[in-house]
Design an enzyme around this catalytic site. Structure first.
Site, mmCIF file in Angstrom:
data_model
loop_
_atom_site.group_PDB
_atom_site.id
_atom_site.type_symbol
_atom_site.label_atom_id
_atom_site.label_comp_id
_atom_site.label_asym_id
_atom_site.label_seq_id
_atom_site.Cartn_x
_atom_site.Cartn_y
_atom_site.Cartn_z
ATOM 1 N N LYS A 151 -5.671 37.197 29.031
ATOM 2 C CA LYS A 151 -4.379 37.842 28.994
ATOM 3 C C LYS A 151 -4.471 39.163 28.324
ATOM 4 O O LYS A 151 -4.109 40.227 28.435
ATOM 5 C CB LYS A 151 -3.434 37.028 28.324
ATOM 6 N N ASN A 152 -5.077 38.827 26.906
ATOM 7 C CA ASN A 152 -4.806 40.092 26.154
ATOM 8 C C ASN A 152 -5.822 41.189 26.383
ATOM 9 O O ASN A 152 -5.420 42.509 25.786
ATOM 10 C CB ASN A 152 -4.913 39.536 24.632
ATOM 11 N N CYS A 166 9.362 38.695 16.068
ATOM 12 C CA CYS A 166 9.206 37.550 16.983
ATOM 13 C C CYS A 166 8.846 36.420 16.241
ATOM 14 O O CYS A 166 8.784 36.412 14.962
ATOM 15 C CB CYS A 166 7.950 37.940 17.975
ATOM 16 N N ARG A 206 6.503 42.386 13.183
ATOM 17 C CA ARG A 206 5.486 43.037 13.734
ATOM 18 C C ARG A 206 5.831 44.606 14.073
ATOM 19 O O ARG A 206 6.348 44.920 15.212
ATOM 20 C CB ARG A 206 5.231 42.419 15.094
ATOM 21 N N ARG A 232 3.195 31.549 29.173
ATOM 22 C CA ARG A 232 2.951 32.922 28.968
ATOM 23 C C ARG A 232 1.473 33.250 28.931
ATOM 24 O O ARG A 232 1.086 34.309 29.318
ATOM 25 C CB ARG A 232 3.511 33.546 27.650
HETATM 26 C C1 EPZ Z 1 -2.569 41.536 19.296
HETATM 27 O O1 EPZ Z 1 -1.228 41.705 19.003
HETATM 28 C C2 EPZ Z 1 -2.624 40.156 20.240
HETATM 29 N N1 EPZ Z 1 -1.428 40.576 21.327
HETATM 30 C C3 EPZ Z 1 -1.780 39.180 19.432
HETATM 31 O O2 EPZ Z 1 -1.914 37.905 20.372
HETATM 32 C C4 EPZ Z 1 -3.018 38.873 18.342
HETATM 33 O O3 EPZ Z 1 -2.352 37.896 17.667
HETATM 34 C C5 EPZ Z 1 -3.129 40.148 17.550
HETATM 35 O O4 EPZ Z 1 -3.289 41.260 18.283
HETATM 36 C C6 EPZ Z 1 -4.218 40.222 16.307
HETATM 37 O O5 EPZ Z 1 -5.368 39.828 16.967
HETATM 38 C C7 EPZ Z 1 -2.101 41.153 22.433
HETATM 39 O O6 EPZ Z 1 -3.119 41.553 22.674
HETATM 40 C C8 EPZ Z 1 -1.078 41.376 23.342
HETATM 41 P P1 EPZ Z 1 -2.196 43.970 15.738
HETATM 42 P P2 EPZ Z 1 -0.968 43.179 18.269
HETATM 43 O O7 EPZ Z 1 -1.555 45.393 16.027
HETATM 44 O O8 EPZ Z 1 -1.740 44.275 18.758
HETATM 45 C C9 EPZ Z 1 0.184 45.129 11.827
HETATM 46 C C10 EPZ Z 1 -1.119 36.274 21.190
HETATM 47 O O9 EPZ Z 1 -0.841 34.768 20.883
HETATM 48 N N2 EPZ Z 1 0.514 46.306 12.401
HETATM 49 O O10 EPZ Z 1 -3.539 43.774 15.645
HETATM 50 O O11 EPZ Z 1 0.443 43.442 18.045
HETATM 51 C C11 EPZ Z 1 0.772 43.708 12.258
HETATM 52 O O12 EPZ Z 1 1.628 43.563 11.865
HETATM 53 C C12 EPZ Z 1 -0.678 37.511 20.628
HETATM 54 O O13 EPZ Z 1 -1.708 35.944 22.406
HETATM 55 C C13 EPZ Z 1 1.402 47.102 11.694
HETATM 56 O O14 EPZ Z 1 1.129 46.713 10.372
HETATM 57 O O15 EPZ Z 1 -1.642 43.018 16.772
HETATM 58 C C14 EPZ Z 1 -0.519 42.611 11.980
HETATM 59 O O16 EPZ Z 1 -0.330 42.447 10.587
HETATM 60 C C15 EPZ Z 1 0.222 36.897 19.560
HETATM 61 N N3 EPZ Z 1 1.742 48.153 12.413
HETATM 62 C C16 EPZ Z 1 -1.709 43.612 11.990
HETATM 63 O O17 EPZ Z 1 -1.133 44.980 11.943
HETATM 64 C C17 EPZ Z 1 1.500 48.510 13.572
HETATM 65 O O18 EPZ Z 1 2.028 49.423 14.263
HETATM 66 C C18 EPZ Z 1 -2.652 43.352 13.154
HETATM 67 O O19 EPZ Z 1 -1.677 43.443 14.391
HETATM 68 C C19 EPZ Z 1 0.801 47.399 14.285
HETATM 69 C C20 EPZ Z 1 0.260 46.172 13.901
#
Ligand code: EPZ
Length: 417
Positions: free
Chosen positions: A22-23, A116, A121, A396
């Site tokens: 999915k991701n 969420c 996030r 989902r």
């Molecule tokens: C992706 O989310 C995945 N979603 C998530 O999977 C997964 O948990 C996550 O990566 C971490 O591996 C998809 O791929 C659609 P990040 P993403 O940006 O890209 C912080 C599931 O269950 N951050 O890597 O949104 C953030 O808060 C889902 O399938 C900022 O601070 O995650 C986190 O602490 C849930 N500012 C860290 O970075 C930003 O602008 C990593 O988040 C963006 C992120």
């Protein structure tokens, strides 16, 4: 609303197949907006999140068709750069259209994603990257409005490793004039597969598999056909099911290289493995050993398997500590697991799990995708009957999880609540 009724089922055996990731598919679907014409993605499962993304792409002007694991996206007529609140609020990954729309139409309006169930996030890193490439960003009436006369290559440093921001910035940068360099980029397999797709379309991106990516701006991209990588989180969920089972099971169609951190931790817990090509057979331990765990960016242990691994630790002989450093509030499953007689205490943002002899069936509620998967695993080992409600969360991201698990001996029934 549907729910799962789960009878204790530890007597698993046989082979369970993993679907496309999915991701990895979500960003690749958005990337298809960059190449006018019809791209075809294979190994695509039927998942609610992918349907939501397909809906969004149609709103933007693309034609999306899906049949038997194959999705075609024709982005020839894309002309409308808005991702409405109605869809973004359903699925945060809708933010992935920001980069491609900005690159192709020079303007995008994307609803600001809210928080969420797994915590706050932010999207600041996505916006910072777009600005570095020359976009003007305004936040107005709950929308991100990004405009750029032209995008110009730049150096982008990510303060934090972010899968989403790295991919969005890559998609925005493919047409940027000159060279873009990204530092501290995320290295998750889902980033790599997006790079593979973009390069196949004609982009010039080097550095795949490292934290420094270099993009030389291309003039045009062309539609392609590509098969999607296997879902490492679905595979990991099934491997944990195998560790909780009384007999070995085989997880097929997976990529063992993407699962190193999980396999290492499961080995510490006492599991053994036989790996052959894209198949992993997990031999469960007679006694589960306690293991401490930190979630980290890839190649560290994935946050998306934290809840499932926690279930394994609820039955370990001793105390283990699990800390999610990616999403420090991602513990909604803890209270539900305790309803099944697990013994987990939160010490600030660390779960202290004292292993118990057995879990005991009860009614529990799914709160997010991975927490739901954890509750299904817990229900399969709990004595008696467990009812998991709100299972729309699980649909989902898992394709017919109950049918797949039932095929190796689980006893899970989907019914209307
Ligand atoms: C992706 O989310 C995945 N979603 C998530 O999977 C997964 O948990 C996550 O990566 C971490 O591996 C998809 O791929 C659609 P990040 P993403 O940006 O890209 C912080 C599931 O269950 N951050 O890597 O949104 C953030 O808060 C889902 O399938 C900022 O601070 O995650 C986190 O602490 C849930 N500012 C860290 O970075 C930003 O602008 C990593 O988040 C963006 C992120």
């Amino acid at each position: 609303m549907e729910r799962f009724v789960i009878e204790e089922s530890r007597n698993l055996s046989g082979t369970i197949n993993v679907s496309g990731a999915k991701n990895a598919i979500l960003p690749v679907m958005a990337a298809c907006l960059l190449a006018p014409g019809k791209s075809v993605l294979r190994n695509v499962p039927s998942l609610i999140d992918l349907k939501t993304m397909a809906h969004l792409l149609r709103v933007i002007g693309a034609r999306v068709d899906y049949e038997k694991g194959s999705m075609s996206i024709d982005s020839r007529d894309v002309c409308y750069g808005e991702a409405p609140y109605e869809l973004v609020s359903k699925m945060r990954a809708s933010i992935y259209v920001l980069g491609p729309l900005l690159a192709r139409l020079k303007e995008a309006r994307v609803s600001f994603p809210g928080g969420c169930a797994i915590g706050t996030r932010p999207v600041d890193l996505h916006l910072k990257a777009m600005e570095a490439l020359g976009a003007k960003i305004n936040i107005e009436h709950g929308y991100i409005h990004a405009v750029a006369d032209k995008l110009v290559g730049a150096d982008i440093y990510f303060d934090k490793s972010s899968v989403g921001a790295t991919i969005n910035a890559l998609m925005a940068a493919v047409f940027a004039e000159g060279r873009t360099r990204m530092f501290n980029a995320a290295m998750e397999p889902e980033v790599d597969s997006t790079i593979d797709l973009l390069n196949k379309m004609g982009a010039d991106i080097t550095g795949k598999g490292s934290t420094t990516l270099i993009i030389n701006g291309a003039e045009n991209l062309f539609p392609v056909e590509m098969s999607m990588i296997p879902d490492r989180i679905e595979a990991g969920t099934f491997l944990v099911a195998g560790a909780l089972s009384l007999n070995p099971i085989t997880v097929a169609n997976c990529e063992p290289e993407h699962l190193r951190s999980l396999l290492d931790k499961m080995q510490e817990a006492g599991c053994e493995f036989e790996i052959e090509g894209d198949r992993i057979t997990v031999i469960p331990p007679a006694r589960i050993k306690p293991v401490n765990l930190l979630t980290l960016p890839y190649p560290g242990f994935p946050t998306d398997l934290q809840a499932q691994f926690t279930v394994l630790m609820t039955l370990a002989e001793g105390v283990s500590f699990v800390e999610d450093t990616i999403f420090p509030d991602r513990y909604m499953h803890v209270a539900e697991l305790n309803r099944l007689q697990a013994n987990i205490r939160m010490e600030r943002n660390i779960a202290a799990i004292k292993g118990v002899k057995e879990l005991s069936g009860a009614e529990v509620m799914a709160t997010d995708l991975r927490a739901s998967a954890a509750l299904v695993l817990a229900g399969m080992v709990a004595k008696g009957k467990t009812v998991v409600s709100r299972i729309y969360h699980i649909d989902r991201g898992y394709d017919r999880i109950e049918e797949k698990l039932n095929s190796i001996g689980a006893r899970i029934t989907r019914e209307d609540a």
